[in-house]
Design a protein around this motif. Structure first.
Motif, mmCIF file in Angstrom:
data_model
loop_
_atom_site.group_PDB
_atom_site.id
_atom_site.type_symbol
_atom_site.label_atom_id
_atom_site.label_comp_id
_atom_site.label_asym_id
_atom_site.label_seq_id
_atom_site.Cartn_x
_atom_site.Cartn_y
_atom_site.Cartn_z
ATOM 1 N N UNK A 1 12.614 -24.677 -49.050
ATOM 2 C CA UNK A 1 12.303 -25.000 -47.507
ATOM 3 C C UNK A 1 12.122 -23.704 -46.640
ATOM 4 N N UNK A 2 12.203 -23.752 -45.424
ATOM 5 C CA UNK A 2 12.049 -22.807 -44.601
ATOM 6 C C UNK A 2 12.302 -23.092 -42.928
ATOM 7 N N UNK A 3 13.182 -22.435 -42.462
ATOM 8 C CA UNK A 3 13.668 -22.751 -40.944
ATOM 9 C C UNK A 3 13.046 -21.910 -40.191
ATOM 10 N N UNK B 1 9.570 -28.446 -45.048
ATOM 11 C CA UNK B 1 9.984 -28.745 -46.549
ATOM 12 C C UNK B 1 8.980 -28.770 -47.422
ATOM 13 N N UNK B 2 9.496 -28.442 -48.727
ATOM 14 C CA UNK B 2 8.450 -28.360 -49.688
ATOM 15 C C UNK B 2 8.943 -28.783 -51.000
ATOM 16 N N UNK C 1 15.202 -23.506 -52.940
ATOM 17 C CA UNK C 1 15.658 -24.899 -53.936
ATOM 18 C C UNK C 1 16.319 -26.038 -53.215
ATOM 19 N N UNK C 2 15.622 -26.444 -52.204
ATOM 20 C CA UNK C 2 15.867 -27.585 -51.359
ATOM 21 C C UNK C 2 15.135 -28.727 -51.853
ATOM 22 N N UNK D 1 4.440 -29.703 -52.388
ATOM 23 C CA UNK D 1 3.943 -30.455 -51.277
ATOM 24 C C UNK D 1 4.791 -30.248 -49.887
ATOM 25 N N UNK D 2 3.992 -29.704 -49.007
ATOM 26 C CA UNK D 2 4.622 -29.253 -47.842
ATOM 27 C C UNK D 2 4.816 -30.536 -46.873
ATOM 28 N N UNK D 3 6.029 -30.725 -45.994
ATOM 29 C CA UNK D 3 6.207 -31.633 -45.270
ATOM 30 C C UNK D 3 6.924 -31.101 -43.897
#
Length: 593
Positions: free
Chosen positions: A394-396, A361-362, A333-334, A366-368
């Motif tokens: 998002x994903x870290x 990021x998403x 949820x970011x 849309x991915x970033x």
């Protein structure tokens, strides 16, 4: 009438109106309304409001008494008017009109306030700890500690345990933390050690035939301070049981811990006894990046290295190719978070000594971010599908050698959950960490050593030690964790000399080493030792959790500072030359002036 009091300061109620009473306590607060003086008199039990007017004989005595002076008040209980009732005090419906005032002890000007909860420098608080303990929060914490210990004792006895006291002066051990040493006057050049834990003694109690032992045990370790660890000394609920399996130990202690937490949880939920999750060590290190997982945090870490094998993102591909790992930490949820949120996480990781924390990021599908650009949209989409992530998550990423990546991923899991407000409140979540590795290899030398407790029974016993790769051997060892705080380590013990000799041989110790360093235990085991096991939950940490305090010093009566100094008693301190001569000790540099 009693010399000092007929009632304590938390006792009087509306039913006592008209009574003649005597109270003693400390001057907590004063409010001067001209011809009327109001004094809050405090003792261990509570506060009673005292009122005097200018015409009263001892008005001047009461008016001149400094805060924290000790007074004895003779007076009459009167009802407060409806508009002045204090519903926040148990005694708030009444006040005592003073007839006479006796000053038992006049207080000097205070170095720190007692009334109120304002923060004060730690060195002042510790130097004047007797004043600090008068403050409501500290007083409440110490009473909670006493009540928790009483509850632990009662519950252990109800579970069939018997309390025994083990020695404080004992032998130094080559294993574990640094000992506190005590020189012997009668045996020049020899030293006792204060016990780091009653480990060997409680096992010897099992050998001696006492089936279920416990004590609230003082333990001494010369370690640096942390928020959840006192320098020097601490207390633990130490226990041991004979003829038990791991399940038996869990079944015995879960009702004790769950019961104590339920008793003092103040409305928070507690994991019920009998349902504490059991998480294998390797699974915990993968999914939570720690062997002390906080299960209030819903985030799970994933091993995603296979997604980058031969990928367009060369850095991760090389790390995986060289035997490293890539761990992914979701940030759900970011979509509404700016790029700064992700960049700040990366800078935080660098500030913690890591190379950095990659991210994707998403927003609306849309991915970033640079990883998405290099790995390609199809590759990232496949990764997201495999992890079950949504269009706004998002994903870290933490990448590197397994131990380093796990450490960063675990810390990032905690920080992401804190930043996003994901950690569940109002609960105590317990779990067991089980199946610890028996041995580990030094990263630089490859030398095999014990991973944790050398006295744990290896799973598979002697057969495993003789026929398995040492790094594949698991121990009957376990930790109990609550809300990310390790409360204790424990184990089913190695009670057989042949297995113990072999385990120590793998770690590089000879039979002579074991016979010399652990003589008391190994000799006892040669005369018939029952299978046994136990654990030792930390009392200080239990109280710290229940009191919702971030630092263990807030639940200890007279703690040291982070330098292991007692500022109130000026310890450690120099001793006289006469004392040193009696102990046959000469200081290398000599005492300084």
């Amino acid at each position: 009438m009693h010399a000092y009091r007929t009632h304590h300061c938390g006792q009087l109620r509306a039913a006592d109106v008209g009574s003649s009473v005597r109270l003693s306590g400390w001057v907590h607060r004063k409010r001067d309304h001209g011809n009327l003086l109001f004094v809050d008199l405090r003792d261990h039990f509570g506060i009673t409001q005292i009122v005097a007017n200018a015409a009263d004989a001892d008005f001047a005595v009461l008016e001149g008494a400094r805060l924290e002076s000790v007074l004895t008040i003779d007076g009459d209980v009167v009802a407060r008017s409806s508009e002045t009732v204090n519903t926040g005090l148990p005694t708030g419906e009444i006040e005592v009109r003073a007839r006479s005032v006796t000053v038992q002890s006049a207080a000097a000007e205070l170095p720190m306030p007692v009334a109120g909860e304002q923060e004060y420098p730690e060195d002042i608080r510790l130097k004047y700890r007797f004043l600090d303990l008068r403050r409501e929060r500290l007083h409440r914490n110490i009473m909670l500690r006493s009540n928790v210990i009483a509850s632990l004792r009662r519950r252990m006895v109800d579970q069939g345990f018997t309390e025994f006291q083990t020695p404080i002066l004992t032998a130094s051990s080559p294993e574990g933390a640094r000992d506190f040493l005590v020189p012997s006057r009668l045996h020049p050049g020899k030293f006792y050690a204060l016990p780091q834990a009653p480990q060997m003694f409680k096992q010897l109690l099992m050998v001696a035939g006492f089936d279920r032992y416990f004590q609230i045990a003082p333990c001494f370790r010369d370690e640096d301070a942390r928020a959840d660890r006192s320098p020097g000394e601490f207390y633990q609920l130490d226990f041991e049981m004979s003829f038990v399996t791991q399940d038996d130990v869990f079944n015995a202690i879960e009702p004790v811990l769950a019961g104590v937490f339920e008793e003092f949880a103040n409305g928070k939920s507690v994991t019920p006894a009998g349902t504490f999750p059991r998480i294998p060590y390797r699974e915990s290190m993968l999914k939570y990046g720690s062997d002390k997982p906080d299960l209030r945090n819903p985030l799970i870490i994933y091993d995603v290295g296979e997604h980058f094998v031969g990928s367009g993102f060369g850095l991760f591909a090389k790390i995986v190719g060289d035997g490293g790992v890539v761990r992914a930490i979701p940030a759900p949820g970011t979509a509404d978070k700016s790029r700064k949120f992700f960049d700040d996480m990366n800078e935080w990781a660098r500030g913690e000594g890591h190379a950095g924390l990659g991210y994707v990021t998403r927003k609306g599908g849309e991915f970033g971010g640079p990883i998405a650009k290099n790995h390609g949209e199809a590759g990232i989409a496949a990764l997201y599908d495999a992890l079950g992530l949504g269009p706004d998550d998002g994903l870290f990423f933490a990448a590197g050698k397994e131990a380093q990546a796990a450490k960063l991923a675990g810390a990032a899991r905690t920080r992401v959950a804190e930043q996003l407000g994901l950690i569940e409140q109002g609960c105590f979540k317990f779990c067991w960490i089980v199946d610890f590795p028996m041995f580990e290899a030094d990263e630089d030398t490859g030398k095999i050593d014990f991973s944790h407790n050398p006295f744990s029974m290896p799973q598979g016993e002697l057969d495993a030690l003789e026929n398995k790769d040492p790094l594949d051997i698991l121990a009957w060892q376990y930790d109990i964790v609550c809300n990310g705080i390790e409360l204790s380590s424990g184990a089913i013990r190695n009670h057989r000399p042949d297995i113990m000799y072999k385990a120590f041989e793998i770690a590089g110790y000879s039979q002579e080493d074991v016979d010399r360093d652990f003589a008391g235990m190994i000799n006892a085991f040669k005369y018939g030792a029952p299978p046994h096991g136990g654990s030792a939950p930390g009392v200080d940490r239990i109280v710290m959790l229940l009191a919702d305090e971030p630092n263990i010093r807030e639940v200890v009566l007279f703690p040291m500072n982070q330098k292991a100094e007692d500022l109130m008693m000026n310890a450690p301190s120099r001793v006289t030359e006469k004392q040193l001569r009696e102990l046959h000790i000469r200081l290398v540099d000599g005492p300084k002036a």
